[in-house]
Each structure stands twice: as C-alpha cells, then as structure tokens.
Design a protein around this motif. Structure first.
Motif, short mmCIF file in Angstrom:
data_model
loop_
_atom_site.label_atom_id
_atom_site.label_comp_id
_atom_site.label_asym_id
_atom_site.label_seq_id
_atom_site.Cartn_x
_atom_site.Cartn_y
_atom_site.Cartn_z
N ASP A 98 -4.37 41.79 42.34
CA ASP A 98 -4.82 43.01 41.55
C ASP A 98 -6.27 43.33 40.91
O ASP A 98 -6.82 44.03 40.60
CB ASP A 98 -4.05 43.47 40.08
N LEU A 99 -7.09 42.09 41.10
CA LEU A 99 -8.47 41.97 40.72
C LEU A 99 -9.61 43.75 41.50
O LEU A 99 -9.99 43.55 40.38
CB LEU A 99 -9.15 40.79 40.98
N GLY A 100 -9.15 43.56 42.73
CA GLY A 100 -9.91 44.34 43.60
C GLY A 100 -9.56 45.80 42.81
O GLY A 100 -10.32 46.75 42.50
N GLU A 101 -8.39 45.58 42.40
CA GLU A 101 -8.18 46.78 42.24
C GLU A 101 -8.60 48.11 41.26
O GLU A 101 -8.80 48.69 40.64
CB GLU A 101 -6.10 47.66 42.00
N LEU A 139 -9.92 42.23 23.92
CA LEU A 139 -10.24 42.93 25.26
C LEU A 139 -11.50 43.78 24.84
O LEU A 139 -11.53 44.93 23.81
CB LEU A 139 -9.76 43.92 25.97
N PRO A 140 -12.79 43.53 25.94
CA PRO A 140 -13.97 44.73 25.52
C PRO A 140 -13.25 46.50 26.18
O PRO A 140 -12.18 46.38 26.91
CB PRO A 140 -14.90 44.56 26.78
N PRO A 141 -14.03 47.79 25.34
CA PRO A 141 -13.01 48.78 26.00
C PRO A 141 -12.51 49.29 27.13
O PRO A 141 -11.76 49.80 28.10
CB PRO A 141 -14.21 49.47 25.42
N THR A 142 -13.55 48.72 28.67
CA THR A 142 -13.54 48.81 29.48
C THR A 142 -12.13 48.12 30.23
O THR A 142 -10.82 48.88 30.82
CB THR A 142 -14.33 48.27 30.29
N VAL A 163 -3.81 41.56 32.53
CA VAL A 163 -4.23 42.58 31.66
C VAL A 163 -3.05 43.83 31.43
O VAL A 163 -3.23 44.03 32.55
CB VAL A 163 -5.68 42.81 31.78
N GLY A 164 -3.17 44.59 30.82
CA GLY A 164 -2.61 45.61 31.07
C GLY A 164 -2.04 46.43 29.52
O GLY A 164 -1.89 45.87 28.49
N GLY A 165 -2.67 47.60 29.38
CA GLY A 165 -2.58 48.10 27.99
C GLY A 165 -3.13 48.38 26.91
O GLY A 165 -2.07 47.99 25.06
N GLY A 166 -3.93 47.42 26.90
CA GLY A 166 -4.83 46.72 25.94
C GLY A 166 -4.66 45.62 24.85
O GLY A 166 -5.45 45.00 24.60
N PHE A 167 -3.84 44.83 26.63
CA PHE A 167 -3.88 43.02 26.24
C PHE A 167 -4.39 42.46 27.48
O PHE A 167 -4.63 42.65 28.93
CB PHE A 167 -2.34 42.98 25.77
N TRP A 179 1.58 43.75 34.27
CA TRP A 179 0.71 44.41 33.88
C TRP A 179 -0.36 43.51 35.13
O TRP A 179 -0.37 42.83 36.45
CB TRP A 179 0.63 42.93 33.17
N MET A 180 -1.85 43.79 35.64
CA MET A 180 -2.79 43.69 36.37
C MET A 180 -2.95 42.50 36.63
O MET A 180 -3.20 41.49 35.75
CB MET A 180 -3.92 44.81 36.52
N LEU A 181 -2.55 41.49 37.78
CA LEU A 181 -2.49 40.26 38.46
C LEU A 181 -4.63 40.32 38.35
O LEU A 181 -5.02 40.59 39.63
CB LEU A 181 -2.35 39.40 38.99
#
Length: 555
Positions: A98-101, A139-142, A163-167, A179-181
């Motif tokens: 999911d890094l590219g997405e 995490l930074p805001p982005t 990462v996902g949902g602020g974590f 979550w995004m891998l």
C-alpha cells in the motif's frame, strides 16, 4: 457508560492516560469488586469491561464502576513521577503493497512517506487487536490522516508495518487487518513462551529504521506432533476438515491483545462436557464440517454432541453409534466422527477431558494469532485426564437448529451510533454468510448489495471509523463498505470499525453453527430481554443433561 451487548460495558474517558488509570484501578480491585466483573481492555480514550454472565445484573457493576472512577486520582499532571518506558528500535524494509497508494493519496512520493514514518518519535498508547499489537501515536499529521481500508484484508503477513486511523503499528502475527501496509520487519513482538509475552507495553518509545530487504515469508515449518504425558491417550489417525482443541479460553490477557478463543458453539461443547461428567470448559475437540478418527489407548467414555440427535455421524470400529450419548470404548478401539449433517460444528469430549499442553494459560487453539496446537494432525496423541463419572441422558433441544426457518440473531443496539440508513439496511434484509468467514469473524453479504464497494465507488466515509475500542464476541462491526462482520471467539481484542449492535449471549451458539451460504436475520431487543433470554438458556442447559451412565449391568 454504555452497554456493549449483555456481557460487557463501554466506559468512555477523557484520554488514553485516563483509560489506563481506570484499567489499573480495576486490576487493583480484583477480588474485591462485583462477582460479575471480568477483565478490561484499554482503547483510545475508552475501556471495555467484560462481564461474567449470570453472576450479577450489569446495573450492579455500572454503579460500582462509577464509584471506582470517582475514587481514582487524576495524575495527568504528574508526568515526572510516571514510568517513561523503554526505547525500542524496529528495523523494517519498506516495500509494502500500500506504500504507493498512500503516497498518491497524500500527493507525495513513497520515499517521503518512509521518511515521515522513520522520522517520527512514536509512543505505545496501548496494546490490543492481536497479541502484542502496539497502537503507536505521534505520527506527523500527514500520516495520521491516512484512513483504514474500506474492506479489511482477510490476511495480513506477520511483521507488516502499517498505518491507519491515526496510528502506526506492526502486525505480530498473520491476521486479518484493515490498515495500510508500508513495509515489514523481522522483529518478534510477541512470544507466548516467555512472560510477559509482549515486547512492547504502554509508554514505550518507538522508532522505525530502514533495513535493506523484507524478511522472508513463512517457511511452512510444521509443528511437531503432540505427545501424550500418560498411559491413556487418543491418537489422531485422520484429522478431519478442521479439528481443534478448545477449552473455556484464555482469561486476563485481553489487555495484551490475546483473544479469549474457546468454543464457537458454547452450548454444544458445554453439553458434550456435561454428558461426559466434565465442567463445561474442559478441553474437547471442536469438529468443523467433518471430524477426525481417533484410536484410544486405554479405556474411556466418549460423547459427541452437535445441534440435534442426528446432527453428526459417529462410528466405533466402523459401526454407527448415536451422537448425543455416552459411548464406552476400550483399548485399541477407533472412534470416527464423520460428516456434520446439521449446522457446521460438533464437539467430541471424553470423561476427564483432553490433557494437552497449556499455552498462555489455556489449551484452546486460536486461529487469529496461532496460540495452541492449531488444527489437529495425523499422529497427534491427545492425553486423557483422570476419568470422571459420565452422565446418562441428553434431551433434544426444544427448538431444533434451523427448524426449517431462517435463523434470527437477536441483537442489542450500540454501543456506537451508525447512520440511520445503515441501521435500516441491517435490519430490513436477510444476510448471507460469506465464504471468507471463520472463527475470527462471519463476513456477511446481501443479495443486490448497494454498498459503495458493490457500486465500484471509492469508500470515502471517514466517519465510519471510531476511536480504537475493545471488542467482544458477537459484536457486529460495520466497515465502510457496509457489509457487516460479526466477531467470533478468535476476534481481535481491539477494533476501529463502529459496532452497530451486539448479538446477545444466548444466541452465540447460533453463530458457531452458521455455514457459508446460510442466511440470517437480525432482530433488535433491549438488555432486559437479553438477560431474560440468557436465564432461560442457562435453565435449559441445566435441564437437558440428567441421570448417570451405568457402570455395571442393571445399575
């Protein structure tokens, strides 16, 4: 304080620190609080308190919890006195699917995403979801703006950095996940053989660093056969489709992300054990679809129970015997559990229970995180506990499973609010059990589905996520694609999808018997109706097993 089904309470507090204070207070009061008080699971600004059904009414626990919350001091400004935790570095290779997405969604490059993650000073807010799974804040805001996936993956590789949902986090085991891998690490975050089991705990500081290559995938190494510890045992000759050792499950470790596990159908396993003269939670074999063949060394009394008198085929040395009855076997005889005709599961119990190794305090097999022996294999030898005196008679259920009608799951609304159109959709149509369903969760589908996923539209409903919250068996999660997921015994201990309702504890046995392709309806009830249904269920369980198995002719 909100009811979470009829066997849990959701307590919302100001922040993670307050949630930990409440959970610590509960632990400190263990043994001195209400008898119904169970373990607790910390979420992001909330605590889920599990209850032991039948001990006390939830209202008693609610009043006690309110009093406890008033007595717990607020130490939010006492940072100097607190434990600052350890510093842990997690090396990872960032080649995730999911890094590219994620980069495209943020309008940046994959390299910039990795730099943002590795440059962040992260902290463990709490541990949950699966054993050792850390929820990392800072995490930074982005990156904190990256949402969870609209439809969770059925399987995420162990070691995945996400990462996902602020974590941010690392998946310690191969589990479902939404979550995004971004990458993978070879660092082991959970070891079931070395207390305190989890590498990370709340308050630890964490940084990710870049390593050259992703760890190799699973090697496929098979576990060694189970070995008996005494002269009496049952050897697996044929394992069946999915045969698992289950007992009452794991207690007091949900706060480390360890699911309870235990039987998918607690009624059938409880009846099999009662018929064998055991406690309800003694270790038994959970049979799925078609069962194993076992050769006994030493005599034993065996029972096999499904959802009705003829629900499952049982043979001894090739000769049919009745299910739902005590069957004596002698040295060398082979018991074969064949096809489950009605429902999906049946339970094989022996007088004295199966004596297999304990792992994190239980013999149960947990398919989410791999605790316990997992599926039984040819050559496994299951030790037999000291014989108990079996009972004699199992009465059939008043209402047989199915009964020619579509099963109805009674649910208590909440604890989360969902849009009215989704609530109406949940109640207004039958739902079909999907092929990806298992002991972790039932994935439901609707004919003529009009969800965003079915229409091919991107899921942009950010409001579908909730602050990560402890979960319970029977919780009906609604992910952004709108298709419900009903949590089963091996479910993640913490989740981020809203729970529209929760299946009442008296109907949990129905969940364990639903096959892919079966259809079900949901019907809302209030907590009082749910508790009354639980009382009726417990009385029915007590009435269905009676008498004593004869130990000699004429007795």
């Amino acid at each position: 304080m909100t009811p979470f089904g009829d066997a849990a309470l959701l307590v919302e507090v100001d922040d993670v620190a307050a949630a930990h204070r409440l959970a610590d207070g509960l632990e400190g009061e263990r043994g001195g609080g209400p008898a119904a008080l169970g373990e607790s699971v910390v979420g992001f600004g909330n605590v889920v308190v599990l209850l032991e059904p039948g001990r006390e009414r939830p209202e008693v626990v609610e009043g006690w919890l309110r009093d406890l919350a008033r007595r717990i001091p607020d130490r939010s400004g006492d940072a100097a006195a607190g434990d600052q935790g350890r510093r842990v570095v997690i090396p990872a290779a960032f080649e995730g699917p999911d890094l590219g997405e994620v980069a495209a969604g943020l309008g940046t490059t994959p390299h910039a995403v990795v730099e943002a993650l590795t440059g962040a000073a992260l902290e463990v807010a709490f541990v949950g979801f699966s054993p050792g799974f850390p929820y990392l804040v800072g995490l930074p805001p982005t990156l904190a703006s990256v949402p969870r996936r609209a439809t969770p993956r059925p399987s995420v590789p162990a070691g995945s950095v996400a990462v996902g949902g602020g974590f941010a986090s690392v998946y310690p085991q191969s589990t479902p996940g939404g979550w995004m891998l971004l990458g993978r690490t070879s660092l082991r975050l959970f070891d079931p053989h070395r207390p305190p089991y989890s590498l990370l705990r709340a308050g630890d500081a964490v940084r990710f660093t870049v390593e050259g290559r992703a760890p190799d995938g699973p090697t496929g190494t098979r576990r060694p056969p189970l070995v008996n510890r005494g002269d009496r045992f049952a050897e697996i000759l044929r394992p069946g489709v999915l045969s698992l050792i289950q007992d009452r499950g794991r207690r007091s470790v949900a706060g480390q992300g360890v699911p309870r596990a235990g039987p998918a159908d607690p009624e059938a396993m409880g009846l099999a054990n009662r018929l064998a003269g055991n406690p309800d939670g003694a270790a038994a074999v959970e049979v799925t679809a078609a069962g194993p063949s076992l050769r006994f060394t030493g005599g034993a009394h065996v029972t096999v129970v499904g959802v009705g008198p003829e629900a499952v085929e049982v043979l001894v040395d090739g000769r049919p015997v009745g299910s739902g009855a005590v069957v004596p076997v002698v040295d060398g005889q082979v018991v074969s559990v064949g096809r489950v005709r009605d429902g999906l599961r049946a339970y094989l119990a022996v007088a004295g229970g199966f004596d297999t190794p304990l792992e994190v305090g239980s013999r149960a097999s947990d398919l989410l995180c791999g605790l316990g022996p997992g599926p039984l294999r040819a050559g496994d030898r299951l030790g037999l506990g000291p014989p108990s005196r079996p009972l004699g008679l199992l009465s059939p259920p008043r209402v047989p499973f199915g009964s020619g009608r579509r099963p109805v799951l009674r649910v208590i609304p909440g604890p989360h609010l969902v849009p009215s159109d989704r609530w109406s959709r949940l109640l207004s149509r039958p739902w079909t059990v999907g092929a990806a369903s298992n002991r972790v969760g039932l994935r439901l589908e609707a004919d003529g589905d009009r969800s965003t996923a079915a229409r091919g539209e991107p899921a942009t409903d950010r409001g579908a996520a909730i602050p990560s919250t402890g979960m319970v068996t029977g919780a009906v999660q609604i992910p952004p694609d709108g298709n419900p997921i009903v949590l089963m015994p091996d479910h993640a201990t913490v989740g981020g999808y809203p729970v529209a309702c929760c299946v009442i504890s008296a109907d949990l046995p129905i969940l364990g018997q639903l096959r892919p392709g079966d259809t079900v309806d949901f019907a809302p009830v209030d907590r009082r109706e749910a508790l009354d249904a639980r009382d009726r269920w417990e009385r029915s369980m007590a009435e269905r097993v009676s008498g004593w198995f004869p130990t000699a002719v004429g007795t």
